[in-house]
Design an enzyme around this catalytic site. Sequence first.
Site, mmCIF file in Angstrom:
data_model
loop_
_atom_site.group_PDB
_atom_site.id
_atom_site.type_symbol
_atom_site.label_atom_id
_atom_site.label_comp_id
_atom_site.label_asym_id
_atom_site.label_seq_id
_atom_site.Cartn_x
_atom_site.Cartn_y
_atom_site.Cartn_z
ATOM 1 N N GLU A 43 0.766 -1.026 0.001
ATOM 2 C CA GLU A 43 0.064 -0.112 0.035
ATOM 3 C C GLU A 43 0.851 1.340 -0.088
ATOM 4 O O GLU A 43 1.843 1.060 0.752
ATOM 5 C CB GLU A 43 -0.689 -0.010 1.287
ATOM 6 C CG GLU A 43 -2.261 0.421 0.847
ATOM 7 C CD GLU A 43 -3.038 -0.498 0.038
ATOM 8 O OE1 GLU A 43 -3.077 -0.019 -1.160
ATOM 9 O OE2 GLU A 43 -3.630 -1.419 0.403
ATOM 10 N N GLY A 76 -16.374 5.373 -3.089
ATOM 11 C CA GLY A 76 -15.290 5.932 -1.732
ATOM 12 C C GLY A 76 -15.353 4.609 -0.558
ATOM 13 O O GLY A 76 -14.932 4.793 0.375
ATOM 14 N N SER A 94 -11.757 1.535 -5.775
ATOM 15 C CA SER A 94 -11.365 2.070 -6.995
ATOM 16 C C SER A 94 -12.479 2.101 -8.102
ATOM 17 O O SER A 94 -12.286 1.933 -9.325
ATOM 18 C CB SER A 94 -9.954 1.368 -7.789
ATOM 19 O OG SER A 94 -9.013 1.525 -6.945
ATOM 20 N N SER A 95 -13.489 2.565 -7.520
ATOM 21 C CA SER A 95 -14.464 2.755 -8.512
ATOM 22 C C SER A 95 -14.135 3.841 -9.671
ATOM 23 O O SER A 95 -14.572 3.732 -10.833
ATOM 24 C CB SER A 95 -15.705 3.312 -8.123
ATOM 25 O OG SER A 95 -15.302 4.481 -7.509
ATOM 26 N N ASP A 139 -4.081 1.013 -9.370
ATOM 27 C CA ASP A 139 -5.741 0.886 -9.563
ATOM 28 C C ASP A 139 -5.902 0.659 -11.016
ATOM 29 O O ASP A 139 -6.757 -0.226 -11.628
ATOM 30 C CB ASP A 139 -6.661 2.133 -8.870
ATOM 31 C CG ASP A 139 -6.151 2.332 -7.478
ATOM 32 O OD1 ASP A 139 -5.550 1.402 -6.840
ATOM 33 O OD2 ASP A 139 -6.707 3.299 -7.151
ATOM 34 N N TYR A 190 -3.298 12.198 0.858
ATOM 35 C CA TYR A 190 -2.801 11.464 -0.210
ATOM 36 C C TYR A 190 -1.591 12.204 -0.845
ATOM 37 O O TYR A 190 -0.450 11.806 -0.925
ATOM 38 C CB TYR A 190 -3.684 10.904 -1.254
ATOM 39 C CG TYR A 190 -3.145 9.893 -2.402
ATOM 40 C CD1 TYR A 190 -3.314 8.639 -2.032
ATOM 41 C CD2 TYR A 190 -2.723 10.310 -3.499
ATOM 42 C CE1 TYR A 190 -2.737 7.535 -2.884
ATOM 43 C CE2 TYR A 190 -2.126 9.543 -4.224
ATOM 44 C CZ TYR A 190 -1.956 8.040 -3.893
ATOM 45 O OH TYR A 190 -1.581 7.029 -4.931
HETATM 46 C C1 GLA Z 1 -5.025 4.892 -4.022
HETATM 47 C C2 GLA Z 1 -4.258 5.023 -5.220
HETATM 48 C C3 GLA Z 1 -3.260 4.102 -5.624
HETATM 49 C C4 GLA Z 1 -2.452 3.680 -4.484
HETATM 50 C C5 GLA Z 1 -3.390 3.429 -3.184
HETATM 51 C C6 GLA Z 1 -2.488 3.307 -2.009
HETATM 52 O O1 GLA Z 1 -6.032 3.742 -4.240
HETATM 53 O O2 GLA Z 1 -5.079 5.444 -6.555
HETATM 54 O O3 GLA Z 1 -2.292 4.449 -6.824
HETATM 55 O O4 GLA Z 1 -1.424 4.693 -4.249
HETATM 56 O O5 GLA Z 1 -4.234 4.583 -2.878
HETATM 57 O O6 GLA Z 1 -1.760 2.062 -2.081
#
Ligand code: GLA
Length: 402
Positions: free
Chosen positions: A31, A119, A123-124, A169, A219
């Site tokens: 992650e 959310g 990864s929608s 993602d 982020y």
């Molecule tokens: C989100 C981002 C990914 C990755 C993750 C954390 O999903 O879109 O690229 O960085 O967080 O691992």
Amino acid sequence: MLNEIVSKFKELYEQEPIVVRAPGRVNLIGEHTDYNNGFVLPAAINKEIYFAIAPNRLHVCRVHAYNENQTDAFFLKQRISRSSRSWENYIKGVVAQFLKAGHEIEGFDLVFGGNVPIGAGLSSSAAVECGLAFALNHIFELGVEKFELVKMAQKAEHEYAGVKCGIMDQFASMFGEAGHVVKLDCRSLDYRHFSADLEDYRIVLCDTQVKHSLASSEYNTRRQECEAGVVILQKYYPQVKSLRDVTLQMLEQHKHEFEPVIHKRCLYVVSENNRVEEACHNLEQGDLQAFGEKMYLSHAGLQHDYEVSCPELDFLVDQTRNDDSVLGARMMGGGFGGCTINIVKLDELENFSRRIEAAYEQQFGRKPQLYVAQLVDGCSLVDKNQLFTYSEEAVAEQTALC
Ligand code: GLA
């Protein structure tokens, strides 16, 4: 839902569409390593976005978002500006990438929607971006390679959604393979599919239902903190281009030059990157116990050093620690809400869900949403007849658990 999306398309645009599916993803381990050029271990899952789409021979893109029941239209000849509605930015962002790259795209009609919870850290947004990129490539016969489509989808997220995400993602949504996880080296972009033979265990997602507004700003901050760490080490090791090139020894040796918070961030990333390699080895050896232990270590790093967890995620992970039916659990994705990923014994699924739902409800006054993830293929065209059977199977699996 696919049938409804196709019917809506015919009702709105009075023509026959082709249909594309694009899955969401899980990540077993690795992650916040992708944008540090490290390793990740994601898989595409049976939560998907469907696209009914066809060219309209006009210069306008007409789009209907099925889940939101909202419509948008924009012209290809004008500058494609960002929008206040987030779903529009994913669509516009992808179209803008095709135009930027000089591809000949014309107007199109589109209805899209699906069952990837928004959310929840599945990864929608990547599914929307990848599915649209795949669909445009198909209907306009552009012949763009899949890796290029992945990069365009990622850029759409950077430039239109404003999140400087890594490549994981979009890669997982495009390159997933049924029954497999895929280890991606985010520096070389080499990848390898691993059979996810979890024997009598299953991947269970527990959605906190918490959607933190902090997620995108924090982020981008984490990304900057990692870059700040690289700058310090580059003075001594010119070969260091990203945290991927950094060892724990380098971090230890120069610890005194780091602000403590930057040091913690880098320590987490370097350790997590090492863990992905070890975890893949565990998977190859069939040592699921050791794999599960790495998941707990990953969570501890995300909680204490990278600081992207939240009380709800920590609670869900803590609940599994003394549960013999669980091999490993951790928060998944960007953090500050969304899901935990758990490896749970198949014949204990019901008991596990009953226990964790009750505990969570008692603590936070609401139920988490649980899903059993099946690992599926990445984006593809849909044969409408086949899809009907496929979703029936998926529904059966979900019903078995929830
Ligand atoms: C989100 C981002 C990914 C990755 C993750 C954390 O999903 O879109 O690229 O960085 O967080 O691992």
